[in-house]
Motif scaffolding. Sequence first.
Motif, PDB file in Angstrom:
ATOM      1  N   LEU A  67      56.510  -9.120 -22.730  1.00 40.34           N
ATOM      2  CA  LEU A  67      56.531  -9.773 -24.047  1.00 40.34           C
ATOM      3  C   LEU A  67      57.764 -10.660 -24.224  1.00 40.34           C
ATOM      4  O   LEU A  67      57.678 -11.753 -24.779  1.00 40.34           O
ATOM      5  N   ALA A  68      58.905 -10.206 -23.722  1.00 42.30           N
ATOM      6  CA  ALA A  68      60.139 -10.974 -23.894  1.00 42.30           C
ATOM      7  C   ALA A  68      60.182 -12.199 -22.986  1.00 42.30           C
ATOM      8  O   ALA A  68      61.037 -13.070 -23.153  1.00 42.30           O
ATOM      9  N   THR A  69      59.260 -12.271 -22.024  1.00 45.69           N
ATOM     10  CA  THR A  69      59.195 -13.430 -21.136  1.00 45.69           C
ATOM     11  C   THR A  69      58.325 -14.536 -21.728  1.00 45.69           C
ATOM     12  O   THR A  69      58.469 -15.717 -21.400  1.00 45.69           O
ATOM     13  N   VAL A  70      57.412 -14.140 -22.610  1.00 48.18           N
ATOM     14  CA  VAL A  70      56.472 -15.088 -23.205  1.00 48.18           C
ATOM     15  C   VAL A  70      57.167 -16.272 -23.904  1.00 48.18           C
ATOM     16  O   VAL A  70      56.748 -17.423 -23.725  1.00 48.18           O
ATOM     17  N   PRO A  71      58.236 -16.055 -24.687  1.00 46.55           N
ATOM     18  CA  PRO A  71      58.884 -17.209 -25.333  1.00 46.55           C
ATOM     19  C   PRO A  71      59.345 -18.267 -24.326  1.00 46.55           C
ATOM     20  O   PRO A  71      59.185 -19.468 -24.570  1.00 46.55           O
ATOM     21  N   TRP A  72      59.885 -17.839 -23.189  1.00 49.18           N
ATOM     22  CA  TRP A  72      60.334 -18.804 -22.180  1.00 49.18           C
ATOM     23  C   TRP A  72      59.143 -19.597 -21.662  1.00 49.18           C
ATOM     24  O   TRP A  72      59.203 -20.826 -21.512  1.00 49.18           O
ATOM     25  N   ILE A  73      58.038 -18.888 -21.388  1.00 46.30           N
ATOM     26  CA  ILE A  73      56.841 -19.544 -20.854  1.00 46.30           C
ATOM     27  C   ILE A  73      56.322 -20.597 -21.832  1.00 46.30           C
ATOM     28  O   ILE A  73      55.986 -21.720 -21.446  1.00 46.30           O
ATOM     29  N   LEU A  74      56.294 -20.220 -23.115  1.00 46.72           N
ATOM     30  CA  LEU A  74      55.802 -21.174 -24.109  1.00 46.72           C
ATOM     31  C   LEU A  74      56.771 -22.347 -24.279  1.00 46.72           C
ATOM     32  O   LEU A  74      56.358 -23.491 -24.398  1.00 46.72           O
TER      33      LEU A  74
END
Lengths: 513, 155
Positions: free
Chosen positions: A307-314
């Motif tokens: 979940l904490a990786t999702v912001p970077w991906i977006l």
Amino acid sequence: MTTRFFVPCDAAARAVGADKVAIALRAEAERQGIEIEVVRTGSRGLFWLEPMVEVESPGGRIAFGPVAARDVPGLLAGGLPIGTRHPLYLGRPEDIPFLKRQTRLTFARCGIVDPLSLADWRAHGGGRGLERARSLGPVKTLEEVTRSGLRGRGGAGFPTGIKWQTVADASADRKYIVCNADEGDSGTFADRMLLEGDPFALIEGMVIAGFAVGAAKGFVYIRSEYPDAVRAFGRAVRLAEVDGLLGAGAGFDIEVRVGAGAYVCGEETALLESIEGRRGQVRAKPPLPAHRGLFGRPTVVNNLVSLATVPWILAEGAEAYAVFGMGRSRGTMPIQLAGNIRHGGLFESAFGGTLGELVDEFGGGARSGRPVRAVQVGGPLGAYFPRALFDTAFDYEAFAARDGLIGHGGVVVFDDTVDMARQARFAMEFCAIESCGKCTPCRIGSTRGVETIDKIIRGEQSAANLALVEDLCQTMKFGSLCALGGFTPYPVMSAIRHFPEDFVRPPLGVAAE
Amino acid sequence: MSSRWNEAEATEIVCRHDGREGALLPILHDVQAAFGFVPEPAIKFLAHALNITRAEVHGVVSFYRDFRRERAGRHVLKLCRAEACQSMDGEALARRMLDRFGLDWGGTTPDGRLTIEATYCLGLCASAPSAMLDGEPMARLNDGSIDEIAREVTR
């Protein structure tokens, strides 16, 4: 002019005296009439250097470590800036080889920002992922996550995008996002570091997840062994509510739930039972939580790191993330080097490096100075690897091909004093202690396993008992309801297979003579 | 300091969680924080308050390691027994710690000063062996730490 000092408030830094260092810095500066501000950050994850103090300078931050409170007067004795000849001088943290060789995406802010400052978070790119998600809309947001190749960082490695799609496609009056922060594997601390060092990254990831699948409520289940993390994350949630990052305006709320000392609650269905207020007993699947999860509603259960990786991906785009990695393991993995290791800490890097590089090169070998004999990868349910398999690439499939798993990325190093029969026994014992009791192979098998390995250790009919353990492992592997009973055979069988010499013991009576 | 069991305080705790779904664990955490452990009358009280059976409440209390059925010592020391701490001789250190206070796992000193419990991972695995004293993390433990802890709890 006020000079800013940065002292971690991460539990692992506090555990070795970071609070005392922060107090000493303030006191000594006052005594000398130097104006300083002490900012408490998360940890960079270079734990052998903790407490690592950083000082702001025109050329960036300069690190010193490990600093004890008694070092502080000496550190400030020559005034500011502190001389580069000081024995604890480490230079720019980014230039320390352990950090320089990493690719920090998920942990980009950890150890740098004040974890409870939304202004600091935004100044370091926080919120950009959510902003882009809102501009893309739910469908395209979900597509980004799928295309990034992100897989569950809790251990199972299931594609995150597919899980989200299943929940998005389900129709229900309510849906939930559940963050699994029940990080119980020995050798792991990535979730803890983020909760304490960059909690808004998780909050942003959960808001994006809710937006993508149509959920308005999230639960974060944190284990009770992490009181610092519970405290820090709880504060972050309240700050986010005041800010509007969470709450009615954002269309998403988060509730923190604290575990109560049960390893099995890291299993997703047991975790759901626990949130619902019951014993943490595993549910049979199907139905999948994505169809019928928390309170019977479609639920995304993701590991905290996912979940904490999702912001970077977006924020950076799916392709930018998928560029990293190898094969079907895309992006980066926060690997945690632990146990008997010289340079223990968090090493985020693209998939594909070898186990040997991690342990010998980055980790610097055993802290005891003795030869490394075995490493357990993936927690108490992960296999033990001998040096002969140190060429294994850190990748979901490569580890599976060698009867192992990367799990949540924990690597526990043992030197040549380790007794692998004892380690195999502990794997069974741990399973017996933590079994939820629902299925027989796990509940009974683990206890029989301890007894049988005890016989082997006593030198009683070694060959026959080894055959029995192997047979028992087959039953547990294929007959257990979840990974606790199902994966306990990994450490047991890998210990027997790779370290057979430790299982050939003279009968106890003979040894005593 | 924890108070003696009383229904007024227990009622206040239950009300605090009013409207929360699946509230039993948060309630039990609060009950333990208030009374130091989960007293026997709490089982019946919570079953009634939450409209579930006593067996269900008992089942939950007995399932989770954190919930105590009797009062612990004034200080609680949790020693990590998981693999990362084992790799740094944590077991031998734990044995010396237990011997120092004449305790076995889960035991409390006769003067009620200290309880020593096993825990399986505190997330301090790169600084093993580790422990937690009254909720405060401690790491890179050695024989000196045993003296330090002894001083702390006998103060």
